[in-house]
Structures are given as structure tokens and as C-alpha cells.
Design an enzyme around this catalytic site. Structure first.
Site, PDB file in Angstrom:
ATOM      1  N   ARG A   1       2.941  19.672   5.549  1.00 21.32           N
ATOM      2  CA  ARG A   1       2.161  20.794   5.042  1.00 21.32           C
ATOM      3  C   ARG A   1       2.302  20.863   3.531  1.00 21.32           C
ATOM      4  O   ARG A   1       3.320  20.457   2.963  1.00 21.32           O
ATOM      5  CB  ARG A   1       2.668  22.088   5.688  1.00 21.32           C
ATOM      6  CG  ARG A   1       1.829  23.313   5.373  1.00 21.32           C
ATOM      7  CD  ARG A   1       1.976  24.332   6.487  1.00 21.32           C
ATOM      8  NE  ARG A   1       1.419  25.643   6.201  1.00 21.32           N
ATOM      9  CZ  ARG A   1       0.132  25.961   6.288  1.00 21.32           C
ATOM     10  NH1 ARG A   1      -0.754  25.034   6.606  1.00 21.32           N
ATOM     11  NH2 ARG A   1      -0.288  27.187   6.057  1.00 21.32           N
TER      12      ARG A   1
ATOM     13  N   THR B   1      -9.175  23.526   9.770  1.00 20.78           N
ATOM     14  CA  THR B   1      -8.419  22.604  10.616  1.00 20.78           C
ATOM     15  C   THR B   1      -9.146  21.767  11.660  1.00 20.78           C
ATOM     16  O   THR B   1     -10.286  22.015  11.997  1.00 20.78           O
ATOM     17  CB  THR B   1      -7.244  23.301  11.375  1.00 20.78           C
ATOM     18  OG1 THR B   1      -7.766  24.297  12.227  1.00 20.78           O
ATOM     19  CG2 THR B   1      -6.226  23.842  10.447  1.00 20.78           C
TER      20      THR B   1
ATOM     21  N   THR C   1      -5.437  20.028   8.158  1.00 24.57           N
ATOM     22  CA  THR C   1      -6.299  21.058   7.573  1.00 24.57           C
ATOM     23  C   THR C   1      -6.409  20.999   6.049  1.00 24.57           C
ATOM     24  O   THR C   1      -5.521  20.475   5.385  1.00 24.57           O
ATOM     25  CB  THR C   1      -5.782  22.469   7.964  1.00 24.57           C
ATOM     26  OG1 THR C   1      -6.699  23.445   7.518  1.00 24.57           O
ATOM     27  CG2 THR C   1      -4.426  22.765   7.352  1.00 24.57           C
TER      28      THR C   1
ATOM     29  N   ASN D   1      -7.499  24.120   5.046  1.00 23.79           N
ATOM     30  CA  ASN D   1      -7.616  25.582   5.146  1.00 23.79           C
ATOM     31  C   ASN D   1      -9.070  26.009   5.313  1.00 23.79           C
ATOM     32  O   ASN D   1      -9.652  25.713   6.335  1.00 23.79           O
ATOM     33  CB  ASN D   1      -6.906  26.287   3.999  1.00 23.79           C
ATOM     34  CG  ASN D   1      -6.406  27.669   4.430  1.00 23.79           C
ATOM     35  OD1 ASN D   1      -6.371  27.975   5.621  1.00 23.79           O
ATOM     36  ND2 ASN D   1      -6.029  28.506   3.486  1.00 23.79           N
TER      37      ASN D   1
ATOM     38  N   GLU E   1      -4.655  25.917   0.506  1.00 23.11           N
ATOM     39  CA  GLU E   1      -3.572  26.363   1.391  1.00 23.11           C
ATOM     40  C   GLU E   1      -2.742  27.491   0.781  1.00 23.11           C
ATOM     41  O   GLU E   1      -2.051  28.208   1.509  1.00 23.11           O
ATOM     42  CB  GLU E   1      -2.667  25.173   1.726  1.00 23.11           C
ATOM     43  CG  GLU E   1      -2.278  25.099   3.181  1.00 23.11           C
ATOM     44  CD  GLU E   1      -3.446  24.793   4.100  1.00 23.11           C
ATOM     45  OE1 GLU E   1      -3.590  25.504   5.107  1.00 23.11           O
ATOM     46  OE2 GLU E   1      -4.217  23.854   3.812  1.00 23.11           O
TER      47      GLU E   1
ATOM     48  N   ASP F   1      -2.680  30.829   2.337  1.00 23.80           N
ATOM     49  CA  ASP F   1      -1.858  31.151   3.514  1.00 23.80           C
ATOM     50  C   ASP F   1      -0.529  31.815   3.148  1.00 23.80           C
ATOM     51  O   ASP F   1       0.257  32.154   4.028  1.00 23.80           O
ATOM     52  CB  ASP F   1      -1.581  29.889   4.336  1.00 23.80           C
ATOM     53  CG  ASP F   1      -2.774  29.494   5.188  1.00 23.80           C
ATOM     54  OD1 ASP F   1      -3.784  30.216   5.145  1.00 23.80           O
ATOM     55  OD2 ASP F   1      -2.702  28.470   5.892  1.00 23.80           O
TER      56      ASP F   1
ATOM     57  N   SER G   1      -0.487  28.937  11.595  1.00 23.08           N
ATOM     58  CA  SER G   1      -0.708  29.153  13.029  1.00 23.08           C
ATOM     59  C   SER G   1      -0.872  27.847  13.797  1.00 23.08           C
ATOM     60  O   SER G   1      -1.013  27.864  15.019  1.00 23.08           O
ATOM     61  CB  SER G   1      -1.981  29.974  13.241  1.00 23.08           C
ATOM     62  OG  SER G   1      -1.884  31.213  12.625  1.00 23.08           O
TER      63      SER G   1
ATOM     64  N   GLY H   1      -8.624  26.581  14.111  1.00 22.95           N
ATOM     65  CA  GLY H   1      -9.188  27.930  14.063  1.00 22.95           C
ATOM     66  C   GLY H   1      -8.206  29.001  13.621  1.00 22.95           C
ATOM     67  O   GLY H   1      -8.320  30.153  14.029  1.00 22.95           O
ATOM     68  N   GLY H   2      -7.228  28.637  12.784  1.00 22.44           N
ATOM     69  CA  GLY H   2      -6.345  29.618  12.158  1.00 22.44           C
ATOM     70  C   GLY H   2      -5.640  30.533  13.135  1.00 22.44           C
ATOM     71  O   GLY H   2      -5.041  30.078  14.114  1.00 22.44           O
TER      72      GLY H   2
END
Ligand SMILES: *[C@@H]1O[C@H](CO)[C@@H](O)[C@H](O)[C@H]1NC(C)=O
Ligand SMILES: *[C@@H]1O[C@H](CO)[C@@H](O)[C@H](O)[C@H]1NC(C)=O
Ligand SMILES: *[C@@H]1O[C@H](CO)[C@@H](O)[C@H](O)[C@H]1NC(C)=O
Ligand SMILES: *[C@@H]1O[C@H](CO)[C@@H](O)[C@H](O)[C@H]1NC(C)=O
Length: 610
Positions: free
Chosen positions: A123, A393, A411, A413, A432, A435, A464, A484-485
Site C-alpha cells: 500500500r 480498486t 487500487t 483509490n 490514496e 484515505d 477496507s 468498492g471501498g
């Protein structure tokens, strides 16, 4: 009319990749006078192509071309991780709105020979010049523009995973993606829609405009898209390894492009980027073992908490029917309230929260607060912090012929990330940083932002994303995940329950109408959408009425999450191989059963089998 035609054009070409030339032939033969018959053929194709079965290996990605590329790697003798590298690179080219080498990912790998499961955390990290208050005077810059970008982790992570597990050459895994980027690829309906929705964003950025609106016209479904610079970048990384990005000329060009439009990225940031490799987090619930990402993913602990709450009823019947759905929604509301205490464990001590979320007795204390006759306002769930609403994502699942498994969610984002494409490298910048929680941001729920998730240099934001590998009695039973977050974790839980607990067929389990919740606003969001292939998905009236009677406010929503699923039939394994002696003393055998792969029909993806 025009739209439909171009969609069909895509489908024809898409089919050509899949090798289903029979359908291609029929379409051409029938021509435009036989529209009805033609559409019927498409229906059949779609039905059939949402599922792939194989004794050997499968890939379920949300784009059929990338599933095929993954499978061709498996066919060449590749490990599931080799397949993952090629599939991820392909997705970054053909679904650039959702993922790419300018973004980041979570990957869970389980080796069948050792039973070991590892979590690769690739990430994005906050740049060294980032700070808690950096968005104070321009909150929007957390979501759009170069300041919203975290240091990309995708390439570094793919390389680490490949170094440990890869069997094919690094260079070979890049060739399909390079070809797609350079020679052009057909814009799929889903990308076409994303381009249409992002018109303003694309037209206001010179880099995006050049790729997605050449000649000043937005590309549409069925058009051919070229990203030659990205092809060149991929070729350089194929040739010289990720160092050319993290500590070389590609990186220098990228940093220059980013800084030119107001970013704070430096070469030092790229040189410092480090992939975190840990054991996968393991959860035992409902008779299965689930292997997933530890924090900063809230997905695995969230899934654990919800399933443990449902386990507290003492019977799998508890999740059946409309009442089961009400109980699930209540469990999800509890989970959402608690997960916002999590953050990057390298920066905040989340030990106590994780212990709670993984504990059946803690789940039981929440279970006692759930009533079958009613729902409650958000405060009831000890909701302290405003929710993180992440986006974007793409998820894929891979199982190879040795039953090694990969679950990967990747992803940038939001759609097209930061809304910037680096012109010299062809890379879409992620956003990102959006987030992270920020101290001054006013949220819809008016709750304070979660301090565990504030920006710090090199920190990773909460996510998530929920890539999961599922075991039954230490044998691979499935791989699952979604995009889908904030909706990912509930969607993954619902697909898991549908198949593994309620016994639905894999395709039905994925296709079944889903519900979501965000805690604030206090509404059940139920699916009501018409898919690209024309099928309609909607929560049944019976369920809507039942939920309303319990005080839930309902709101229709067109979509929310996309899930990919692979299951292995363990009932009649056709081969049983031995694990390597010494690596796992009591391991015994590896079962090989029929693999069924499903790509979510909501995104018109297609899985592939070996
Ligand atoms: C970056 O490259 C230089 C040489 O070009 C090398 O000395 C240095 O160790 C590299 N740094 C990292 C972090 O790889
Ligand atoms: C984190 O918190 C736990 C429990 O409160 C404590 O036992 C542990 O020592 C802490 N870890 C660190 C690194 O401070
Ligand atoms: C729900 O049931 C409980 C007892 O189980 C009762 O005390 C409560 O009043 C009921 N609530 C509603 C809204 O009917
Ligand atoms: C459900 O979706 C359809 C289109 O797919 C739309 O016509 C209808 O109004 C939606 N229903 C609700 C309640 O929003």
C-alpha cells in the site's frame, strides 16, 4: 443505439481474446436484421462466461483479457504469483481508472506445499514531506491533484512476491501488458463509463487528455486506447527491474512530472519505499479458516468480528432469510463503529483493538446488543469516529495447478486516482492520501476524525480492502475479495455466507443482491442495478418489507461492490499429492478438486480456466 453498437463491438473483440469464435461467427452471420436472435446469443455467452471451471488452475479477474493473460502464465508453468504479476500489470493497463503501477495493493499468498500464508502490504505511504495538517487550508487537495498522491507500492510489492515465489522470468510476465499499452486495447464498457463520468477530470489534465481524449474527443466503449509511454515504462521495468522506478531514470521523470503540478514527492520517497511482508492474519469462524491482511486493512479484522457475532447464535440457520439479513446488517453496524480505531500498526498501537475484533467473547458481548425486532441509531453502536469512505480498486483470485493461491486487491483509490497522468511515464497518480483522516475535515456524520488514521510521513492509510483465502481442514476451499471501498468488507462477507454457509452455487452467491451500510447516515443501502448485459439485480420485496418493519430506513443504490470468487470442490478430490516432508510435519496431503471461478457480472468481467 450508438452506445449499444460500440458495446457489442467490444464484446466481439473481447470474445476473440477468449477464443469463443463460435459466438463471433454467429454475430457476423446474423447481421443487423436479426437483432433479437443476436442479443439472445449474447445472453447465453454472458451466462456461460461468468463462470470458468478447471481441474488445473483458474484466474478470476474483473476483465476477461487479464484473466486470460493470468491463465496463459499458469499454462507456461507459472506459480499463482507469476499469474498475479501478469494479471495485475494487465489490469493497470486496461482498467487504468481503478489500478496501476502508480497505486498500491494488498496480496495474500498461500503456498500449498508449506501451508504458509503471507501478506504482502504494498500500500502507498505518505511522502516524507507530508504532515497531519497539510490539507488544512485546501481540504479538496487530499482527494484531487498531485498532493493527494501516496508513494506508489505496486511494482515493489509485485517484485517482492515474485522474488519469493516466481518461477517464470520477470521480463516474460510484462510482455502482455506492454503489448496492450503500446499496440492499443479496446475500451471495455466499464472503462467507457468511467471515462464518461470523469470527463471534467480528464479534459483538465494534459496527461489524461492525451491518453483518454486524443483529438479532443473522449474515448468511448469500443474505441482503441493507446498509452505508449506506459508501455515504455513497463518495458524499462521488465528490463531493469523496479529499481528503474524507485531509484532510476523512470523515477526521476515521474518525480519531475509530479512536482511540476504541485506534488511533494521526492526521489528519497521512492528510494525509501518498503514492502511490508508478514504472516497473513488468520481467523477461524463458521467452520472455516480465513487468511487475510493485517492492519492497515480493516477488512480481515472486520470480517472476523462480523462472522464471530453471527457465530454467537450457535447455528448456521441464524443467517438464513430476511431475519438473517437483519442480523447481518446489525453485525456490520457494530463492526463499522469499531474498525475506525485501527490504523497503520507501524505508527499506532492497535493491539487491543485487534485482540477485541478477533475475539469470539468480545463478539458475544456485541451479539447481546442485537435485537431481532429492531435496529438502532448510530450512537448505540459506540460510534466514536467518522467513517473512512474509500473508493476504486480491482480484485482478482488465482489458483494454480499445485493449489497455491493468491488473493490480490489493487487500487489507485478514486476513478483515475488524483486525476493526473504523468506525461513522461504514462502512470496514473493514485489519490490514496484521501484515505487518511485529517484533524480539520468536516464529515457528514459530524463525528471527530479518527486519530489512529492521521497523516504521518511513511505511514499507510487505513483500507477496507479484504483479499481472503479460505481453508477447510487445512485444504484450500476458496479465494475471495472485492472492490468498492467501504462496501468491500460487507460484500465479501455476503458472498462468503451465500456460498459456504447457505450453500448457493458460486455464480448465484456472487450475483445475489447485496445490502450495505455506512452507519451514518443510518440507512440500509440495497442494490438496485441493471448490469451492462441487461440483467437486473434488486433486493427482494419480502426482504425490504421485513427490514422496514424493524425500523431500517432503506435506500436504493446502483451497485456498491464487485466480487471475484474461486471455490474448490473438496468433496471428491481427484488427485491427492503429498506436501514436502519436513516443511510441515502434520501436513499430509494436498487435495485437488474441481476449481470454479466467478467474475462478478456487475462489472462484465470474465474468469478463465487452464
Ligand atoms: C540507488 O542507486 C545508487 C546507484 O545508482 C546506489 O548506490 C544506491 O544504493 C541505490 N539506493 C537504493 C535505496 O537502492
Ligand atoms: C501495545 O499495547 C499493548 C496492550 O495495551 C501492550 O501490551 C504493548 O506493549 C504495546 N506495544 C507497544 C509496541 O507499545
Ligand atoms: C424488542 O424486543 C424486546 C424483548 O426482546 C423488547 O423489550 C422491546 O421492547 C422490543 N422492541 C420493539 C421496538 O418492539
Ligand atoms: C431501480 O433501478 C431502476 C433502473 O435500473 C430504476 O428505473 C428504478 O427507479 C430504481 N428504483 C429505485 C427505488 O430507485
Amino acid at each position: 443505439m450508438e452506445m449499444k453498437e460500440t458495446e457489442e463491438r467490444y464484446k466481439i473483440i473481447d470474445q476473440a481474446f477468449g477464443g469463443a469464435f463460435v459466438v463471433l461467427g454467429l454475430v457476423v452471420y446474423y447481421g443487423s436484421d436479426h437483432r433479437e436472435q443476436r442479443e439472445k446469443k449474447y445472453e447465453q455467452r454472458t451466462e456461460a462466461s461468468d463462470v470458468a471451471e478447471s481441474k488445473h488452475g483458474v484466474v478470476a479477474a474483473d476483465d476477461g483479457r487479464c484473466s486470460d493473460i493470468g491463465v496463459s502464465v499458469l499454462r507456461d508453468g507459472g506459480h499463482a504469483v507469476d499469474g498475479a504479476v501478469a494479471t495485475a500489470l494487465c489490469l493497470g493497463v486496461v482498467n487504468p481508472m481503478s489500478s496501476g503501477i502508480g497505486g498500491g495493493s494488498f496480496m495474500v499468498v498461500r503456498s500449498s506445499s508449506t501451508s504458509k500464508a503471507e501478506a504482502f502490504n504494498m500500500r502507498e505511504t505518505a511522502p516524507l514531506a507530508a504532515s497531519k495538517d497539510m490539507y488544512e487550508f485546501n481540504p479538496l487537495s487530499k482527494y484531487i491533484g498531485a498532493l493527494s498522491m501516496g508513494v506508489p507500492g505496486e511494482l515493489a510489492g509485485l517484485r517482492e512476491a515474485w522474488s519469493k515465489y516466481g518461477r517464470l522470468t520477470w521480463k516474460a510476465l510484462f510482455q502482455p501488458a506492454i503489448r496492450l499499452a503500446r499496440d492499443g486495447f479496446v475500451v471495455a464498457p466499464y472503462l467507457g463509463l468511467a471515462i464518461e463520468k470523469s470527463e471534467e477530470l480528464i479534459l483538465s489534465d494534459p496527461g489524461l487528455r492525451k491518453v483518454f481524449a486524443p483529438n479532443g474527443q473522449l474515448l468511448r466503449s469500443g474505441d482503441t486506447c493507446y498509452n505508449v509511454e506506459l508501455g515504455n515504462t513497463l518495458e524499462a521495468v521488465a528490463e531493469h527491474g523496479p529499481q528503474v522506478f524507485y531509484n532510476g531514470t523512470i523515477g526521476e521523470n515521474f518525480v519531475r512530472d509530479v512536482r511540476q503540478v504541485g506534488g511533494i514527492l521526492t526521489m528519497e520517497d521512492l528510494r525509501h519505499y518498503k514492502v511490508e511482508i508478514t504472516d497473513a492474519m488468520s481467523v477461524n469462524a463458521m467452520g472455516y479458516t480465513m487468511l487475510g491482511m493485517p492492519p492497515p486493512s480493516s477488512g480481515t479484522p472486520g470480517l472476523a468480528l462480523v462472522l464471530h457475532i453471527l457465530d454467537s447464535y450457535g447455528s448456521s440457520d441464524a443467517v438464513k432469510g430476511p431475519l438473517g439479513l437483519h442480523r447481518l446488517i446489525e453485525a456490520i453496524k457494530h463492526m463499522l463503529a469499531i474498525r475506525m480505531n485501527l490504523g497503520d500498526p507501524d505508527f499506532v498501537n492497535v493491539t487491543d483493538w485487534i485482540t477485541d475484533m478477533l475475539s469470539p467473547s468480545f463478539a458475544k458481548s456485541l451479539w447481546q446488543k442485537i435485537f431481532d425486532n429492531t435496529t438502532f441509531p448510530p450512537e448505540y453502536y459506540m460510534n466514536r469516529y467518522s467513517q473512512l469512505r474509500d473508493h476504486g480498486t480491482s480484485h482478482f483470485c488465482i489458483v494454480d495447478s499445485d493449489r497455491n493461491a493468491v488473493a490480490m486487491t489493487t487500487t489507485v483509490n478514486y476513478y483515475f486516482g488524483a486525476g493526473v497522468l504523468s506525461p513522461s511515464t504514462g502512470i496514473v497518480l493514485n489519490n490514496e492520501m484521501g484515505d487518511f483522516s485529517t484533524p480539520t475535515e468536516i464529515s457528514v456524520d459530524k463525528l471527530p476524525p479518527a486519530p489512529a488514521n492521521f497523516v504521518e510521513p511513511k505511514k499507510r492509510p487505513l483500507s477496507s480492502m479484504t483479499p481472503i483465502i479460505i481453508l477447510k481442514d487445512n485444504q484450500l476451499a476458496g479465494v475471495i475479495g472485492g472492490s468498492g471501498g467501504i462496501f468491500i468488507t460487507p460484500a465479501v462477507i455476503q458472498v462468503f455466507l451465500n456460498h459456504f454457509v447457505l450453500g448457493m452455487e458460486p455464480l448465484t452467491a456472487v450475483q445475489y443482491p447485496r445490502v450495505f451500510h455506512e452507519l451514518v447516515p443510518n440507512k440500509v443501502l440495497y442494490e438496485n442495478l441493471t448490469m451492462i448485459d441487461g440483467d437486473h439485480i434488486e433486493l427482494s420485496n419480502e426482504r425490504k418489507v421485513f427490514l422496514k418493519e424493524r425500523g431500517h430506513e432503506l435506500e436504493a443504490q446502483a451497485g456498491g461492490a464487485i466480487c471475484q470468487l474461486v471455490v474448490q470442490n473438496l468433496a471428491n478430490p481427484f488427485i491427492v499429492t503429498s506436501r514436502k516432508i519436513g516443511e510441515q510435519p502434520n501436513s499430509g496431503q494436498v487435495f485437488h478438486g474441481i476449481l470454479t471461478a466467478v467474475s462478478d457480472p456487475r462489472k462484465d468481467g470474465r474468469p478463465a480456466g487452464l
